[in-house]
Design a protein around this motif. Structure first.
Motif, mmCIF file in Angstrom:
data_model
loop_
_atom_site.group_PDB
_atom_site.id
_atom_site.type_symbol
_atom_site.label_atom_id
_atom_site.label_comp_id
_atom_site.label_asym_id
_atom_site.label_seq_id
_atom_site.Cartn_x
_atom_site.Cartn_y
_atom_site.Cartn_z
ATOM 1 N N ARG A 160 0.828 -1.214 0.000
ATOM 2 C CA ARG A 160 0.000 0.000 0.000
ATOM 3 C C ARG A 160 0.855 1.252 0.000
ATOM 4 O O ARG A 160 0.487 2.269 -0.608
ATOM 5 N N GLN A 163 2.286 1.758 -3.453
ATOM 6 C CA GLN A 163 1.276 2.380 -4.297
ATOM 7 C C GLN A 163 1.190 3.872 -4.033
ATOM 8 O O GLN A 163 1.069 4.679 -4.963
ATOM 9 N N ASP A 167 1.827 6.791 -6.734
ATOM 10 C CA ASP A 167 0.817 7.823 -6.993
ATOM 11 C C ASP A 167 1.392 9.219 -6.796
ATOM 12 O O ASP A 167 1.035 10.160 -7.527
ATOM 13 N N SER A 319 -7.857 5.361 3.562
ATOM 14 C CA SER A 319 -7.659 4.757 2.253
ATOM 15 C C SER A 319 -8.943 4.089 1.785
ATOM 16 O O SER A 319 -9.654 3.448 2.565
ATOM 17 N N LYS A 320 -9.262 4.250 0.481
ATOM 18 C CA LYS A 320 -10.425 3.560 -0.069
ATOM 19 C C LYS A 320 -10.216 2.052 -0.049
ATOM 20 O O LYS A 320 -11.154 1.294 0.185
ATOM 21 N N GLU A 321 -8.998 1.642 -0.310
ATOM 22 C CA GLU A 321 -8.653 0.227 -0.202
ATOM 23 C C GLU A 321 -8.065 -0.035 1.185
ATOM 24 O O GLU A 321 -7.517 0.874 1.812
ATOM 25 N N GLN A 436 -6.305 11.700 -5.545
ATOM 26 C CA GLN A 436 -5.335 11.108 -6.467
ATOM 27 C C GLN A 436 -4.460 10.053 -5.788
ATOM 28 O O GLN A 436 -3.751 9.305 -6.454
ATOM 29 N N GLY A 438 -5.714 7.725 -3.714
ATOM 30 C CA GLY A 438 -6.538 6.592 -3.319
ATOM 31 C C GLY A 438 -7.140 6.721 -1.946
ATOM 32 O O GLY A 438 -7.478 5.712 -1.312
#
Length: 526
Positions: A160, A163, A167, A319-321, A436, A438
């Motif tokens: 994560r 990522q 990003d 976090s969305k995830e 942007q 996430g």
């Protein structure tokens, strides 16, 4: 003092400054006595308990300080062998080269140092190697030149955070691996090897390390120094005052209250104060005498003044995830350290914090009531949390200071709105990127559990200033070697010597300077 009580060097304090200095002096053969007011931190399961460490503050010093209005508060200080490094996050940054010169901020001037980045650079390299710093020079465009690579590769990002790094790069920014001091050996996938001391757990930030995998001053410096026959240490030794000879030029006595309540004294050719910026100033002020009516080393009236502790924000994005990261403290961003396209003054830096858990978030529940749906339990919130630390420079104001009252109690006066414009700009930069990155937009919460229940004055983890060094005895207490202008054998080697603090964690600079002063003392003792 009796001969048995006399030493070549006495060091008061065992943190980043004092502990490192002891390590530097140990091979010299000189008799060194270390005085530490605390004891060794108990190794127990509570070391890694969020409720005990953060919510209840089990390991904080049981003492009270006072603000400028006379209101009590509990300071974020820890009296153990290793000092505050037992609880630091081990983020070991160099100051930027520009930090050593005069820097104009939105709300004032950050003054120049009497030494340059180039003077300290060799010691930064030595400090990074000594404290097992993992990192990679060249990733951060704001950093200064390095004389050698880090001795250890960067701690690899978990998925994560990788990522997040990707990003940020897509936004045209330059995220880099956070330099962190851990005794970690990694496999190809970044996980700890079977023989690694550090196990890449989620307790790295703000917790003491139960397995001694964090590079703190006790593990890295004090314990190895004590293996030398010429080095000894007394714990439970609270130094109450320093005494001088009739001329006032030489410290001749170190008066100590021992753990059993008895008093004793020691003497040394050289006395080094390294109690932390607040307590070092308090000791010097408490040691006032006829020759030094305003406190030792204080003919300039700067002792206790120009206190700094950074303008900090601990912020939690959602976090969305899911964010199943364990060792989250691997990424930092300094693109706006010195300014931005829409702001001509320094903003500061962003780095990752240790991963929030449900207990820490639960401790903040009253403050966050209504900000999230009650259908999102603390465990779910924690599983999606991504934790950021925003750090901006505060400025050394003469009225931000440490004083003592008639009973010897510490009073700390600060301006909590000192140079905060840049930090708020930095917060807006991060907030504007959440979508942007996430994250849920506009859900960036002040996570003040790291500031101990919303008491900003009590957040003293990055304390600095109060006994600044400089070339002019009229405006500084110490010379460039951190010796008191007013005395021949008194030095200060914790972060009290800082004339400015920059916007990165101060520990590595304190460590590097202690190595520099150590070399000076070895030459002097010859």
């Amino acid at each position: 003092m009796a001969d048995a009580q006399h030493y070549d060097v006495i060091i008061i304090g065992t943190g980043a400054g004092g502990g490192t200095l002891a390590h530097r002096l140990a091979p010299s053969g000189k008799r060194v006595l270390i005085l530490e007011r605390g004891d060794y931190l108990p190794r127990e399961i509570d070391n890694w308990d969020s409720t005990k460490v953060f919510v209840q503050g089990k390991y904080l010093a049981q003492e009270t300080w006072y603000d400028r209005h006379g209101h009590e508060f509990t300071p974020e200080v820890n009296y153990y062998v290793g000092g505050n490094t037992k609880f630091y996050g081990a983020a070991l940054f160099r100051l930027r080269p520009q930090d050593f010169g005069e820097l104009r901020h939105h709300d004032g001037i950050s003054p120049a140092w009497p030494i340059r980045y180039e003077d300290l650079e060799p010691y930064y390299t030595q400090a990074e190697h000594l404290y097992l710093v993992h990192g990679k020079h060249g990733e951060d465009p704001t950093e200064g030149p390095a004389g050698a690579p880090y001795a250890y590769p960067p701690v690899e990002h978990e998925p994560r955070i990788q990522q997040l790094s990707d990003d940020l790069e897509k936004q045209g920014l330059h995220p880099f691996h956070l330099p962190i001091g851990v005794n970690l050996t990694q496999k190809e996938n970044g996980r700890a090897t079977h023989d690694s001391v550090c196990i890449r757990c989620n307790r790295v930030d703000g917790f003491p390390c139960l397995v001694n995998g964090k590079a703190d001053a006790q593990v890295v410096c004090v314990d190895p120094a004590l293996k030398h026959d010429n080095v000894s240490m007394i714990t439970g030794a609270d130094v109450r005052r320093l005494e001088t000879d009739p001329t006032g030029r030489t410290v001749t006595g170190v008066v100590v209250e021992l753990a059993d309540g008895s008093a004793t004294g020691f003497s040394a050719d050289i006395v080094v104060v390294a109690c932390g910026a607040v307590n070092s100033a308090a000791l010097l002020l408490r040691s006032a005498d006829d020759r030094h009516p305003n406190g030792l080393a204080n003919s300039s009236d700067v002792v206790g003044r120009h206190y700094m502790r950074h303008n900090n924000l601990a912020l939690m994005a959602i976090s969305k995830e899911p964010n199943p990261t364990q060792f989250q403290k691997t990424l930092a961003l300094n693109d706006w350290y010195l300014g931005s396209d829409d702001f001509d003054y320094p903003l500061g830096g962003i780095q990752m914090l240790g991963k929030s858990d449900a207990e820490q978030i639960h401790g903040e529940a009253p403050r966050w009531a209504g900000k999230f749906s009650p259908n999102m339990p603390f465990e779910v919130l924690a599983h999606h949390a991504v934790d950021f630390w925003l750090c901006g420079e505060d400025l050394p104001l003469p009225d931000s200071r440490v004083t003592l009252d008639g009973d010897g109690n510490v009073h700390l006066s600060i301006d909590e709105k000192n140079n905060t414009t840049g930090l708020r700009k930095l917060q807006h930069k991060l907030q504007g990127m959440l979508g942007q990155l996430g994250m849920h937009e506009h859900r960036l919460l002040d996570h003040s559990i790291y500031l101990h229940k919303g008491m900003p004055i009590g957040a003293t983890a990055h304390q600095a200033g109060t006994v600044r060094f400089g070339d002019d005895p009229r405006s500084s207490a110490l010379d460039v070697n951190c010796k008191a202008h007013d005395l021949d054998n008194l030095y200060v080697v914790d972060t009290a010597f800082f004339p400015s603090i920059g916007a990165v964690n101060p520990s590595l600079t304190a460590i590097a300077n202690a190595l520099r002063v150590g070399d000076h003392l070895i030459d002097r003792l010859r």
